[in-house]
Design a protein around this motif. Structure first.
Motif, PDB file in Angstrom:
ATOM      1  N   ILE A   5      -3.483  40.442 -30.224  1.00  0.00           N
ATOM      2  CA  ILE A   5      -3.041  41.794 -30.570  1.00  0.00           C
ATOM      3  C   ILE A   5      -4.050  42.489 -31.476  1.00  0.00           C
ATOM      4  O   ILE A   5      -4.782  41.862 -32.235  1.00  0.00           O
ATOM      5  N   ASP A   6      -4.063  43.792 -31.336  1.00  0.00           N
ATOM      6  CA  ASP A   6      -4.801  44.623 -32.287  1.00  0.00           C
ATOM      7  C   ASP A   6      -4.102  45.973 -32.374  1.00  0.00           C
ATOM      8  O   ASP A   6      -3.501  46.431 -31.400  1.00  0.00           O
ATOM      9  N   THR A   7      -4.152  46.547 -33.553  1.00  0.00           N
ATOM     10  CA  THR A   7      -3.597  47.893 -33.721  1.00  0.00           C
ATOM     11  C   THR A   7      -4.620  48.748 -34.462  1.00  0.00           C
ATOM     12  O   THR A   7      -5.475  48.236 -35.174  1.00  0.00           O
ATOM     13  N   GLU A   8      -4.503  50.030 -34.270  1.00  0.00           N
ATOM     14  CA  GLU A   8      -5.189  50.989 -35.139  1.00  0.00           C
ATOM     15  C   GLU A   8      -4.081  51.660 -35.943  1.00  0.00           C
ATOM     16  O   GLU A   8      -2.975  51.861 -35.418  1.00  0.00           O
ATOM     17  N   PHE A   9      -4.383  51.974 -37.186  1.00  0.00           N
ATOM     18  CA  PHE A   9      -3.323  52.520 -38.047  1.00  0.00           C
ATOM     19  C   PHE A   9      -3.953  53.329 -39.162  1.00  0.00           C
ATOM     20  O   PHE A   9      -5.163  53.229 -39.431  1.00  0.00           O
ATOM     21  N   ARG A 133     -15.459  49.797 -29.890  1.00  0.00           N
ATOM     22  CA  ARG A 133     -14.762  49.120 -30.992  1.00  0.00           C
ATOM     23  C   ARG A 133     -13.809  50.122 -31.617  1.00  0.00           C
ATOM     24  O   ARG A 133     -13.983  51.325 -31.476  1.00  0.00           O
ATOM     25  N   HIS A 134     -12.818  49.585 -32.302  1.00  0.00           N
ATOM     26  CA  HIS A 134     -11.795  50.418 -32.946  1.00  0.00           C
ATOM     27  C   HIS A 134     -10.924  51.128 -31.921  1.00  0.00           C
ATOM     28  O   HIS A 134     -10.381  52.196 -32.177  1.00  0.00           O
ATOM     29  N   HIS A 135     -10.861  50.527 -30.729  1.00  0.00           N
ATOM     30  CA  HIS A 135      -9.870  50.915 -29.720  1.00  0.00           C
ATOM     31  C   HIS A 135      -8.989  49.681 -29.580  1.00  0.00           C
ATOM     32  O   HIS A 135      -9.494  48.580 -29.309  1.00  0.00           O
ATOM     33  N   ALA A 138      -9.439  47.375 -26.485  1.00  0.00           N
ATOM     34  CA  ALA A 138     -10.770  46.754 -26.451  1.00  0.00           C
ATOM     35  C   ALA A 138     -10.859  45.677 -27.535  1.00  0.00           C
ATOM     36  O   ALA A 138     -11.393  44.582 -27.304  1.00  0.00           O
ATOM     37  N   ASP A 139     -10.317  45.956 -28.692  1.00  0.00           N
ATOM     38  CA  ASP A 139     -10.354  44.989 -29.791  1.00  0.00           C
ATOM     39  C   ASP A 139      -9.478  43.765 -29.478  1.00  0.00           C
ATOM     40  O   ASP A 139      -9.822  42.635 -29.836  1.00  0.00           O
ATOM     41  N   ALA A 140      -8.362  43.992 -28.792  1.00  0.00           N
ATOM     42  CA  ALA A 140      -7.496  42.859 -28.412  1.00  0.00           C
ATOM     43  C   ALA A 140      -8.220  41.952 -27.412  1.00  0.00           C
ATOM     44  O   ALA A 140      -8.134  40.717 -27.497  1.00  0.00           O
TER      45      ALA A 140
HETATM   46 MG   LIG Z   1      -8.956  47.550 -33.967  1.00  0.00          MG
END
Ligand SMILES: [Mg+2]
Length: 166
Positions: A5-9, A133-135, A138-140
């Motif tokens: 998992i990855d999130t942007e926040f 990066r920072h999507h 894509a990061d997951a």
């Molecule tokens: Mg990220």
């Protein structure tokens, strides 16, 4: 099954406002969603520059994202979640369901940390992330790649942390 998992926040003291979330399952399935409830007035210049331009712009309510993730992990009695220093990601993830105490019953209450695993192995150079990066999605995918890399270096830990077979 493992889920990366990855999130942007947007993080400001005492709030974490989820912008987007990406999940990649061990079997290659992926899930991605953006929130339509973000308070962009609180975003940093960095977030506006690096995160916002990569969004699809089609958001949904956080509660609906929680239901979609339930469906994504449905029929899996032992989901296992992994992130790359996922402390903030995990809070945001739990809130999609109403809080840690309201996670789907078969979900663990913790997320395993690839950053910690890497450090325990002497901080090897990790695979470089190709592309965006920072999507969150894509990061997951990159997180999944890091898991495979570390599992190659340390198969014993990989096996010890594996969820029980259904
Ligand atoms: Mg990220």
């Amino acid at each position: 099954m493992k889920y990366f998992i990855d999130t942007e926040f947007i993080d400001q003291p005492y709030t974490l406002d989820m912008i987007s979330i990406g999940l990649v399952a061990e079997d290659g399935r992926e899930y991605y969603a953006e929130s339509n409830e973000v308070d962009w007035s609180r975003a940093s210049q960095w977030t506006l520059t690096h995160v916002k331009p990569q969004l699809d712009g089609v958001g949904m309510e956080r509660e609906k994202i929680g239901y979609a993730i339930r469906r994504f992990c449905e029929h899996d009695p032992h989901p296992e979640f992994w992130g790359y220093f996922p402390a903030h990601d995990w809070v945001v993830f739990c809130w999609l369901f109403g809080g840690m105490g309201e996670l789907p019953f078969q979900f663990p209450q913790h997320c395993l940390d690839l950053r910690q695993w890497a450090q325990s192995l002497g901080d090897p150079e990790l695979p470089h992330q190709a592309g965006a990066r920072h999507h969150a999605l894509a990061d997951a995918w990159w997180t999944r790649e890091v898991w495979a890399f570390l599992a190659g270096l340390d198969p014993k830990t990989a096996a010890a942390l594996a969820p029980p077979k259904p």
